[in-house]
Design a protein around this motif. Sequence first.
Motif, mmCIF file in Angstrom:
data_model
loop_
_atom_site.group_PDB
_atom_site.id
_atom_site.type_symbol
_atom_site.label_atom_id
_atom_site.label_comp_id
_atom_site.label_asym_id
_atom_site.label_seq_id
_atom_site.Cartn_x
_atom_site.Cartn_y
_atom_site.Cartn_z
ATOM 1 N N UNK A 1 -19.082 1.970 -26.809
ATOM 2 C CA UNK A 1 -18.302 1.448 -25.675
ATOM 3 C C UNK A 1 -17.931 2.587 -24.744
ATOM 4 N N UNK A 2 -17.984 2.262 -23.489
ATOM 5 C CA UNK A 2 -17.798 3.351 -22.534
ATOM 6 C C UNK A 2 -17.279 2.816 -21.209
ATOM 7 N N UNK A 3 -16.454 3.591 -20.570
ATOM 8 C CA UNK A 3 -15.919 3.185 -19.266
ATOM 9 C C UNK A 3 -16.906 3.478 -18.144
ATOM 10 N N UNK A 4 -17.866 4.369 -18.401
ATOM 11 C CA UNK A 4 -18.798 4.732 -17.331
ATOM 12 C C UNK A 4 -20.148 4.048 -17.536
ATOM 13 N N UNK A 5 -20.107 2.818 -18.012
ATOM 14 C CA UNK A 5 -21.334 2.045 -18.231
ATOM 15 C C UNK A 5 -22.026 1.825 -16.888
ATOM 16 N N UNK B 1 -22.116 -13.655 -28.154
ATOM 17 C CA UNK B 1 -22.619 -12.284 -28.309
ATOM 18 C C UNK B 1 -21.463 -11.328 -28.621
ATOM 19 N N UNK B 2 -20.333 -11.534 -27.938
ATOM 20 C CA UNK B 2 -19.164 -10.673 -28.193
ATOM 21 C C UNK B 2 -18.747 -10.742 -29.660
ATOM 22 N N UNK B 3 -18.931 -11.928 -30.265
ATOM 23 C CA UNK B 3 -18.612 -12.110 -31.691
ATOM 24 C C UNK B 3 -19.825 -11.876 -32.596
ATOM 25 N N UNK B 4 -20.845 -11.236 -32.008
ATOM 26 C CA UNK B 4 -22.071 -10.914 -32.746
ATOM 27 C C UNK B 4 -22.744 -12.156 -33.335
ATOM 28 N N UNK B 5 -22.770 -13.184 -32.519
ATOM 29 C CA UNK B 5 -23.549 -14.383 -32.863
ATOM 30 C C UNK B 5 -24.520 -14.653 -31.711
ATOM 31 N N UNK B 6 -25.750 -15.024 -32.075
ATOM 32 C CA UNK B 6 -26.765 -15.300 -31.055
ATOM 33 C C UNK B 6 -26.800 -16.808 -30.824
ATOM 34 N N UNK C 1 -16.152 -3.036 -23.391
ATOM 35 C CA UNK C 1 -15.139 -3.793 -24.146
ATOM 36 C C UNK C 1 -15.345 -5.302 -24.023
ATOM 37 N N UNK C 2 -16.014 -5.716 -22.938
ATOM 38 C CA UNK C 2 -16.146 -7.157 -22.711
ATOM 39 C C UNK C 2 -17.595 -7.641 -22.696
#
Lengths: 136, 393
Positions: A1-5, A23-28, A126-127
């Motif tokens: 995770x990075x702020x400079x993405x 996807x955020x919950x690691x489900x496809x 983060x999101x």
Amino acid sequence: MSDDYAKAIPIPGPESVPFWEGAKNHKLMIQKCSDCGHHWFPPSTVCTGCGSRNIEWVASSGKGKIFSFVVFHRLYHKGWDGEIPYAVAVIELEEGARMLSNVIGIPVEEVKCDMAVDVVFEDATDTLTLPKFKPV
Amino acid sequence: MIEPSTHLRDKYALVGAGHSRLGKVPGVSAQGLLEEAMHNALDDAGLTTQDVDGLICRGPDEIYTFHQVMGERLGIDASFSTTLTNGGASQVMGVALAAMAIDAGMASCVLVGYGRDNWSRVHANKENHMRGSGRPQQMYGMEFGPEFGYYGAIAAHGFGAQRHMHDYGTTREQFGAISVAFRNHALNNPDAVMKKPLTMEDYLAGRMIVEPFGLFDCSLQTDAAGAVVVTSTERAKDLRQKPVLIKGFGTGNNTSGWFNYNNMTHTGAIQSGKTAYAMAGLGPEDIDYAQIYDCFTYMVLVQLEDYGFCQKGEGGEFVASGALALDGAMPTNTSGGQLSEAHVEGMLQVVEGVRQLQGIYGPERQVPNAEIGLVSGHGGNTVCESTLILGAA
């Protein structure tokens, strides 16, 4: 995770929110027809197999194969600077739906059509989590 | 079940064709280029804007109601007027739509054209240059693409090429045979942008862009426009040029998606060709030359298969056999095509398709004994196809 993405951040359409939340919950998450059992992607509001509106979101196993792929040798977006060459692929999930992603964890020279792959989740910010695929 | 619409066969004709300056044309908009092409097409026919009552055209896709912009600039009130949005399939489809509009009594003389200022746009700023596109970013999908570094039509078509190579053993050298053949044609076209000979060694030495495509698999970025005039075959008799008959046309769209089924290797050209052949009462064996939409080399190979000029999977061997040369089995893209003449999303293929039957070329460029030609358009989101079968009057 990075702020400079620096790569492009997807802007989900209203019908795609369950995919990105999953996807955020690691489900496809993909869509399935409750009437005919057909699975498809990208999202729509009717079954692309039979036209039924009786549809649901389900989690894919994340297993599939590379239907086809390309290797980018030219930079089209500054966010990919330093990552050339990289592979972009059409993944065919074992449920039948196909989706665009990256093949990672293997030199691009070794990527082949029909190669078996499994989903891995990359937490980009983060999101934002991106489902990518690794050879089994 | 589609019933062939044979009553349209030979009833309408292309009576004029023209293009603008091709290549780097700074200081002229897409509209200005298209005006240039349209006036050249009207001059070719011996007509003026006063004779035109139909306008089917396309320009930069972000310009709202482009046909109205053109109508105002040309001073034409058109009883039938529209802009198409099938990408590279629009231009051939525009000719088909012109015939349909005339047949429906909605117009009598239709100008069909497309102009783009793509070289100028791509070179206008660093961002466009990096993206390799003159279209605003907002016109592309904002999810399921850019976040994975997926940019440009090149990657979409590259998927098809890769899958074809996997399924049928097609090789990069076979794609190269297409580039080399079209460059050879361009060398006989004084208007073509590319003037240097291209060898297979040059092709293979071209830098990789998006594998399996290298530099010479890709069509050109150009400022250019093309236009044609469509009217009834009856009226055509009194005009300047020998009319070129519209024998048949068709469309086919794998709108279920490029990624789905086997659409990448079995394109809309299968349906589009079938419809066009049925209207014309002809088959692939009757075609003397082809002008095939060549955004990337692979699209030529797969369309040649899908139009039945060779078997599915044998496109590689077919193009490598010398088939695309002027004296080959299927002379193809005889002006140099989008790979070597200029890229106007299929409009110059229509122009060249017409000119081969006007009998205006010398032997260095004329397909010997050409009587029937096929012109294809392909594009949109890679899945739209349109086909035109033309015949000598």
